[in-house]
Design a protein around this motif. Sequence first.
Motif, PDB file in Angstrom:
ATOM      1  N   GLU A 176       1.657   9.441  -5.700  1.00  0.00           N
ATOM      2  CA  GLU A 176       2.062  10.786  -5.296  1.00  0.00           C
ATOM      3  C   GLU A 176       2.960  11.447  -6.333  1.00  0.00           C
ATOM      4  O   GLU A 176       2.869  12.656  -6.563  1.00  0.00           O
ATOM      5  N   VAL A 177       3.809  10.680  -6.974  1.00  0.00           N
ATOM      6  CA  VAL A 177       4.704  11.244  -7.997  1.00  0.00           C
ATOM      7  C   VAL A 177       4.133  11.082  -9.410  1.00  0.00           C
ATOM      8  O   VAL A 177       4.832  11.373 -10.381  1.00  0.00           O
ATOM      9  N   ASP A 178       2.892  10.634  -9.533  1.00  0.00           N
ATOM     10  CA  ASP A 178       2.210  10.439 -10.830  1.00  0.00           C
ATOM     11  C   ASP A 178       2.941   9.463 -11.740  1.00  0.00           C
ATOM     12  O   ASP A 178       2.958   9.615 -12.960  1.00  0.00           O
TER      13      ASP A 178
ATOM     14  N   LEU B 141      10.510  12.581 -14.035  1.00  0.00           N
ATOM     15  CA  LEU B 141       9.833  12.772 -12.754  1.00  0.00           C
ATOM     16  C   LEU B 141      10.631  13.630 -11.777  1.00  0.00           C
ATOM     17  O   LEU B 141      10.125  13.983 -10.705  1.00  0.00           O
ATOM     18  N   LYS B 142      11.885  13.944 -12.129  1.00  0.00           N
ATOM     19  CA  LYS B 142      12.786  14.712 -11.262  1.00  0.00           C
ATOM     20  C   LYS B 142      12.977  14.008  -9.921  1.00  0.00           C
ATOM     21  O   LYS B 142      12.833  14.592  -8.848  1.00  0.00           O
TER      22      LYS B 142
ATOM     23  N   PRO C  30       0.816  -1.230   0.000  1.00  0.00           N
ATOM     24  CA  PRO C  30       0.000   0.000   0.000  1.00  0.00           C
ATOM     25  C   PRO C  30       0.848   1.278   0.000  1.00  0.00           C
ATOM     26  O   PRO C  30       0.554   2.212  -0.740  1.00  0.00           O
ATOM     27  N   ARG C  31       1.916   1.298   0.781  1.00  0.00           N
ATOM     28  CA  ARG C  31       2.776   2.494   0.811  1.00  0.00           C
ATOM     29  C   ARG C  31       3.491   2.693  -0.528  1.00  0.00           C
ATOM     30  O   ARG C  31       3.700   3.819  -0.965  1.00  0.00           O
ATOM     31  N   VAL C  32       3.871   1.607  -1.151  1.00  0.00           N
ATOM     32  CA  VAL C  32       4.543   1.695  -2.450  1.00  0.00           C
ATOM     33  C   VAL C  32       3.576   2.258  -3.494  1.00  0.00           C
ATOM     34  O   VAL C  32       3.939   3.137  -4.280  1.00  0.00           O
ATOM     35  N   LEU C  33       2.348   1.775  -3.500  1.00  0.00           N
ATOM     36  CA  LEU C  33       1.340   2.297  -4.436  1.00  0.00           C
ATOM     37  C   LEU C  33       1.072   3.777  -4.190  1.00  0.00           C
ATOM     38  O   LEU C  33       0.979   4.562  -5.136  1.00  0.00           O
ATOM     39  N   LEU C  34       0.934   4.151  -2.925  1.00  0.00           N
ATOM     40  CA  LEU C  34       0.676   5.554  -2.608  1.00  0.00           C
ATOM     41  C   LEU C  34       1.852   6.453  -3.014  1.00  0.00           C
ATOM     42  O   LEU C  34       1.639   7.554  -3.519  1.00  0.00           O
ATOM     43  N   ALA C  35       3.063   5.980  -2.816  1.00  0.00           N
ATOM     44  CA  ALA C  35       4.235   6.752  -3.235  1.00  0.00           C
ATOM     45  C   ALA C  35       4.243   6.930  -4.755  1.00  0.00           C
ATOM     46  O   ALA C  35       4.528   8.017  -5.260  1.00  0.00           O
ATOM     47  N   ALA C  36       3.918   5.870  -5.476  1.00  0.00           N
ATOM     48  CA  ALA C  36       3.875   5.945  -6.940  1.00  0.00           C
ATOM     49  C   ALA C  36       2.788   6.908  -7.413  1.00  0.00           C
ATOM     50  O   ALA C  36       2.991   7.677  -8.352  1.00  0.00           O
TER      51      ALA C  36
ATOM     52  N   GLU D 297      17.478   8.406  -9.316  1.00  0.00           N
ATOM     53  CA  GLU D 297      17.398   7.137 -10.033  1.00  0.00           C
ATOM     54  C   GLU D 297      17.390   5.956  -9.055  1.00  0.00           C
ATOM     55  O   GLU D 297      16.665   4.983  -9.255  1.00  0.00           O
ATOM     56  N   ARG D 298      18.151   6.067  -7.987  1.00  0.00           N
ATOM     57  CA  ARG D 298      18.207   4.992  -6.987  1.00  0.00           C
ATOM     58  C   ARG D 298      16.845   4.790  -6.307  1.00  0.00           C
ATOM     59  O   ARG D 298      16.362   3.680  -6.194  1.00  0.00           O
ATOM     60  N   GLY D 299      16.227   5.880  -5.882  1.00  0.00           N
ATOM     61  CA  GLY D 299      14.922   5.780  -5.230  1.00  0.00           C
ATOM     62  C   GLY D 299      13.849   5.252  -6.174  1.00  0.00           C
ATOM     63  O   GLY D 299      13.024   4.416  -5.797  1.00  0.00           O
ATOM     64  N   LEU D 300      13.869   5.740  -7.412  1.00  0.00           N
ATOM     65  CA  LEU D 300      12.895   5.277  -8.396  1.00  0.00           C
ATOM     66  C   LEU D 300      13.111   3.810  -8.730  1.00  0.00           C
ATOM     67  O   LEU D 300      12.149   3.065  -8.923  1.00  0.00           O
ATOM     68  N   ASN D 301      14.361   3.382  -8.753  1.00  0.00           N
ATOM     69  CA  ASN D 301      14.670   1.981  -9.010  1.00  0.00           C
ATOM     70  C   ASN D 301      14.033   1.087  -7.941  1.00  0.00           C
ATOM     71  O   ASN D 301      13.422   0.069  -8.253  1.00  0.00           O
ATOM     72  N   ILE D 302      14.167   1.487  -6.689  1.00  0.00           N
ATOM     73  CA  ILE D 302      13.575   0.718  -5.588  1.00  0.00           C
ATOM     74  C   ILE D 302      12.053   0.677  -5.734  1.00  0.00           C
ATOM     75  O   ILE D 302      11.426  -0.381  -5.609  1.00  0.00           O
ATOM     76  N   LEU D 303      11.459   1.829  -6.022  1.00  0.00           N
ATOM     77  CA  LEU D 303      10.006   1.902  -6.179  1.00  0.00           C
ATOM     78  C   LEU D 303       9.526   1.030  -7.336  1.00  0.00           C
ATOM     79  O   LEU D 303       8.606   0.221  -7.178  1.00  0.00           O
ATOM     80  N   CYS D 304      10.159   1.155  -8.488  1.00  0.00           N
ATOM     81  CA  CYS D 304       9.735   0.395  -9.673  1.00  0.00           C
ATOM     82  C   CYS D 304       9.953  -1.107  -9.509  1.00  0.00           C
ATOM     83  O   CYS D 304       9.120  -1.895  -9.955  1.00  0.00           O
ATOM     84  N   ARG D 305      11.049  -1.490  -8.878  1.00  0.00           N
ATOM     85  CA  ARG D 305      11.277  -2.927  -8.638  1.00  0.00           C
ATOM     86  C   ARG D 305      10.183  -3.510  -7.764  1.00  0.00           C
ATOM     87  O   ARG D 305       9.707  -4.622  -8.020  1.00  0.00           O
ATOM     88  N   ASN D 306       9.779  -2.784  -6.730  1.00  0.00           N
ATOM     89  CA  ASN D 306       8.701  -3.263  -5.860  1.00  0.00           C
ATOM     90  C   ASN D 306       7.378  -3.347  -6.608  1.00  0.00           C
ATOM     91  O   ASN D 306       6.623  -4.306  -6.448  1.00  0.00           O
ATOM     92  N   LEU D 307       7.095  -2.359  -7.426  1.00  0.00           N
ATOM     93  CA  LEU D 307       5.854  -2.384  -8.210  1.00  0.00           C
ATOM     94  C   LEU D 307       5.875  -3.506  -9.245  1.00  0.00           C
ATOM     95  O   LEU D 307       4.852  -4.143  -9.492  1.00  0.00           O
ATOM     96  N   ALA D 308       7.032  -3.761  -9.826  1.00  0.00           N
ATOM     97  CA  ALA D 308       7.148  -4.859 -10.794  1.00  0.00           C
ATOM     98  C   ALA D 308       6.985  -6.212 -10.104  1.00  0.00           C
ATOM     99  O   ALA D 308       6.335  -7.114 -10.645  1.00  0.00           O
TER     100      ALA D 308
END
Length: 81
Positions: free
Chosen positions: A10-12, A31-32, A2-8, A35-46
């Motif tokens: 939040e940044v559209d 998205l400004k 749920p937190r991962v979805l909400l973070a995603a 890259e490291r933070g986005l990598n973690i977010l995208c890996r979790n969503l994937a």
Amino acid sequence: LPRVLLAALEVDLFTVIGDRAWTLTTLAKKLKLSERGLNILCRNLASAGVLHKRGCVYRNSRLGATALNANHPAYRGDYLN
């Protein structure tokens, strides 16, 4: 998740991805975000099946492209917020 979805949301992330495939570097610049933070977010969503990953390229799943994409008529992101 749920937190991962909400973070995603939040940044559209899902809206920016839209119907395109993006490299992590290009997406982070758009998205400004770091890259490291986005990598973690995208890996979790994937791993949850909300994004599809092929190599270093990400794209929306059906759920991401519709219910989580603010430009789609089936958008339900506000409900999650």
